[in-house]
Design a protein around this motif. Structure first.
Motif, mmCIF file in Angstrom:
data_model
loop_
_atom_site.group_PDB
_atom_site.id
_atom_site.type_symbol
_atom_site.label_atom_id
_atom_site.label_comp_id
_atom_site.label_asym_id
_atom_site.label_seq_id
_atom_site.Cartn_x
_atom_site.Cartn_y
_atom_site.Cartn_z
ATOM 1 N N VAL B 29 -9.529 -6.224 15.708
ATOM 2 C CA VAL B 29 -9.099 -4.965 15.113
ATOM 3 C C VAL B 29 -8.091 -4.214 15.987
ATOM 4 C CG1 VAL B 29 -11.055 -3.619 15.968
ATOM 5 C CG2 VAL B 29 -9.906 -2.903 13.916
ATOM 6 N N PHE B 30 -8.228 -4.300 17.322
ATOM 7 C CA PHE B 30 -7.304 -3.565 18.191
ATOM 8 C C PHE B 30 -5.886 -4.142 18.109
ATOM 9 C CE2 PHE B 30 -11.534 -3.144 20.017
ATOM 10 C CZ PHE B 30 -11.669 -1.777 19.940
ATOM 11 N N ASN B 31 -5.824 -5.481 18.124
ATOM 12 C CA ASN B 31 -4.508 -6.109 17.996
ATOM 13 C C ASN B 31 -3.901 -5.843 16.629
ATOM 14 O OD1 ASN B 31 -4.212 -7.568 20.569
ATOM 15 N ND2 ASN B 31 -6.101 -8.538 19.913
ATOM 16 N N ARG B 32 -4.769 -5.748 15.623
ATOM 17 C CA ARG B 32 -4.259 -5.453 14.277
ATOM 18 C C ARG B 32 -3.693 -4.048 14.211
ATOM 19 N NH1 ARG B 32 -9.515 -8.053 11.898
ATOM 20 N NH2 ARG B 32 -8.915 -10.222 12.214
ATOM 21 N N ILE B 33 -4.380 -3.106 14.878
ATOM 22 C CA ILE B 33 -3.854 -1.743 14.907
ATOM 23 C C ILE B 33 -2.469 -1.754 15.550
ATOM 24 C CG2 ILE B 33 -4.151 0.559 15.879
ATOM 25 C CD1 ILE B 33 -7.146 0.162 15.697
ATOM 26 N N GLN B 34 -2.367 -2.481 16.672
ATOM 27 C CA GLN B 34 -1.078 -2.537 17.376
ATOM 28 C C GLN B 34 0.028 -3.057 16.490
ATOM 29 O OE1 GLN B 34 -0.265 -2.520 20.974
ATOM 30 N NE2 GLN B 34 -2.192 -2.755 22.008
ATOM 31 N N ALA B 35 -0.212 -4.242 15.919
ATOM 32 C CA ALA B 35 0.841 -4.856 15.113
ATOM 33 C C ALA B 35 1.096 -4.032 13.864
ATOM 34 C CB ALA B 35 0.438 -6.277 14.732
ATOM 35 N N GLY B 36 0.016 -3.601 13.226
ATOM 36 C CA GLY B 36 0.153 -2.910 11.951
ATOM 37 C C GLY B 36 0.849 -1.575 12.062
ATOM 38 N N THR B 37 0.463 -0.750 13.023
ATOM 39 C CA THR B 37 1.017 0.597 13.020
ATOM 40 C C THR B 37 2.385 0.690 13.685
ATOM 41 O OG1 THR B 37 -0.270 1.126 14.961
ATOM 42 C CG2 THR B 37 -1.190 1.760 12.864
ATOM 43 N N LYS B 38 2.627 -0.150 14.703
ATOM 44 C CA LYS B 38 3.922 -0.045 15.370
ATOM 45 C C LYS B 38 5.063 -0.496 14.503
ATOM 46 C CE LYS B 38 2.160 -0.503 19.629
ATOM 47 N NZ LYS B 38 1.960 -1.071 20.917
ATOM 48 N N ALA B 39 4.936 -1.724 14.011
ATOM 49 C CA ALA B 39 6.037 -2.277 13.225
ATOM 50 C C ALA B 39 6.292 -1.420 11.998
ATOM 51 C CB ALA B 39 5.703 -3.708 12.823
ATOM 52 N N THR B 40 5.233 -0.874 11.393
ATOM 53 C CA THR B 40 5.459 -0.082 10.187
ATOM 54 C C THR B 40 6.110 1.262 10.519
ATOM 55 O OG1 THR B 40 3.159 0.615 10.308
ATOM 56 C CG2 THR B 40 3.694 -1.100 8.737
ATOM 57 N N THR B 41 5.843 1.797 11.715
ATOM 58 C CA THR B 41 6.515 3.045 12.088
ATOM 59 C C THR B 41 8.023 2.836 12.162
ATOM 60 O OG1 THR B 41 4.604 3.670 13.404
ATOM 61 C CG2 THR B 41 6.612 4.908 13.767
ATOM 62 N N LEU B 42 8.434 1.806 12.909
ATOM 63 C CA LEU B 42 9.874 1.549 13.015
ATOM 64 C C LEU B 42 10.440 1.181 11.652
ATOM 65 C CD1 LEU B 42 12.282 1.413 14.915
ATOM 66 C CD2 LEU B 42 11.885 -1.015 15.132
ATOM 67 N N GLY B 43 9.684 0.402 10.887
ATOM 68 C CA GLY B 43 10.137 0.009 9.558
ATOM 69 C C GLY B 43 10.405 1.218 8.686
ATOM 70 N N THR B 44 9.457 2.168 8.700
ATOM 71 C CA THR B 44 9.633 3.373 7.892
ATOM 72 C C THR B 44 10.849 4.166 8.363
ATOM 73 O OG1 THR B 44 7.233 3.469 7.676
ATOM 74 C CG2 THR B 44 8.451 5.419 7.033
ATOM 75 N N LEU B 45 10.971 4.328 9.685
ATOM 76 C CA LEU B 45 12.100 5.112 10.208
ATOM 77 C C LEU B 45 13.438 4.487 9.817
ATOM 78 C CD1 LEU B 45 10.883 6.122 13.779
ATOM 79 C CD2 LEU B 45 10.862 7.463 11.685
ATOM 80 N N LEU B 46 13.525 3.144 9.935
ATOM 81 C CA LEU B 46 14.780 2.471 9.584
ATOM 82 C C LEU B 46 15.092 2.639 8.103
ATOM 83 C CD1 LEU B 46 14.615 -0.884 11.592
ATOM 84 C CD2 LEU B 46 16.158 1.018 11.968
ATOM 85 N N SER B 47 14.062 2.463 7.261
ATOM 86 C CA SER B 47 14.301 2.616 5.821
ATOM 87 C C SER B 47 14.768 4.028 5.497
ATOM 88 C CB SER B 47 13.025 2.341 5.021
ATOM 89 O OG SER B 47 12.541 1.065 5.279
ATOM 90 N N LEU B 48 14.095 5.018 6.097
ATOM 91 C CA LEU B 48 14.468 6.407 5.819
ATOM 92 C C LEU B 48 15.902 6.668 6.255
ATOM 93 C CD1 LEU B 48 11.223 8.339 6.855
ATOM 94 C CD2 LEU B 48 11.975 7.703 4.571
#
Lengths: 162, 106, 86
Positions: B29-48
């Motif tokens: 679960v900890f590694n999933r939090i890392q991969a899941g939340t980081k990449a999606t943060t940058l992804g959202t920022l780039l899309s915006l």
């Protein structure tokens, strides 16, 4: 009083940006709402509460934003490389690091920054100690981990918040 | 400008995809939090950012959404990680060290 | 050209959503589902902005902002619940 004023300003600014207009009625309603909220939560933290009011601190804050964005991109590329490689090269663990920062807001920003940067995630905060989940642990002892996880951000935050 | 915005949106979507992929592939679960939340943060920022290029009128509001995501994402992932650890979430057998568990005598 | 790129991006985002959805149903622990939920809402924010753009309605951006706010509070609340148990 200082925290009240800063909270009021933060809320008011956010309101104006959200509305995207400077019409008098918008400003009056926003000022009233911000005033009520700031009065209800006098101790609420605002990112500006503890920021030192010196030009050097403000310049550092700007530099910090750029450093942070750079680290954020590096972090994502690193995680992307791990996720895409077929054998999933992870070496996870939870390590302990120490911060020199004294202010609440400084520590919170540090924890947040650590969470968004290469393979690290703040799990627990206890005073000056932070417990960090690290996808690829390469230095489990406190000094090495502190040097490679905390030091980069601390340089900036120390000037900004102390 | 339109093409650049479009490319940024695609790049953002690619990071969202990486986040999803990490969420599926990571071992605990900890590694999933890392991969899941980081990449999606940058992804959202780039899309915006990309949408701001495509629709300049919206820049201010998109910026606010981005700012909000940038502040709340690490907070929620930290709170989640803490909750998971306190609730005794299982760690992957690959885990090399857990100072927090050692100190709590688990 | 831009339209083509947007459609491509929308498709990629859809796949990302499905992957996160898979983790949401597969679990195995409650914490895994909450993480998946968190990621789903973040992807959802981008999704709403896609709809706003494709429909040409700026008002949907406010929807995205409120959605971001509510989902953040939701995740925090569920994490609190996880921490303390029932």
């Amino acid at each position: 009083m200082r925290s009240f004023a800063l909270l009021f300003l933060t809320l008011f600014l956010f309101w104006v940006l959200l509305n995207g207009s400077l019409a008098p009625d918008v400003l009056v309603v926003g000022a009233a709402a911000a005033l009520i909220i700031a009065a209800l939560f006098p101790k609420a933290l605002s990112a500006l509460t503890d920021l030192r009011p010196t030009p050097r601190a403000l310049l550092t804050a700007v530099a910090y934003v750029f450093y942070f964005l750079k680290e954020l991109i590096k972090s994502n590329l690193a995680v992307a490389a791990i996720v895409l490689s077929p054998n999933l090269p992870v070496n996870p663990g939870i390590v302990k690091v120490r911060t020199k920062l004294k202010s609440q807001m400084g520590r919170m920003l540090l924890a947040n920054s650590i969470t968004l940067t290469p393979g690290t995630l703040t799990v627990e905060l206890a005073g000056e100690w932070l417990y960090i989940h690290w996808v690829t642990v390469d230095a489990p002892d406190i000094d090495h981990a502190t040097a490679s996880i905390v030091a980069g951000f601390e340089r900036y935050l120390e000037v900004m918040y102390g | 400008m339109d093409v650049l915005g479009g490319l940024l949106v695609v790049a953002g979507a690619a990071f969202l995809l990486l986040g999803g992929l990490g969420l599926v592939r990571m071992p605990d679960v900890f590694n999933r939090i890392q991969a899941g939340t980081k990449a999606t943060t940058l992804g959202t920022l780039l899309s915006l950012a990309g949408f701001a290029g495509l629709q300049p009128d919206w820049t201010l509001k998109l910026f606010l959404i981005g700012l909000f995501v940038l502040f709340t994402n690490p907070l929620s992932s930290q709170v989640l990680a803490r909750a998971a650890h306190r609730a005794g979430a299982e760690e992957s057998p690959l885990t090399t060290v857990d100072v927090l568990n050692d100190e709590q005598g688990k | 050209m831009a339209e083509l790129l947007i459609n491509l991006a929308a498709m990629i985002t859809g796949v990302a959503f499905l992957l996160a959805l898979w983790r949401f149903f597969a679990g195995p622990a409650d914490a895994d589902r909450v993480v998946a939920f968190d990621v789903l809402t973040i992807i959802g924010i981008t999704g709403i902005v896609f709809v706003a753009f494709l429909e040409g309605r700026g008002i949907y951006l406010d929807v995205a902002l409120v959605y971001a706010l509510l989902s953040f509070l939701g995740v925090i609340a569920v994490a609190r619940y996880l921490e303390r148990g029932l």
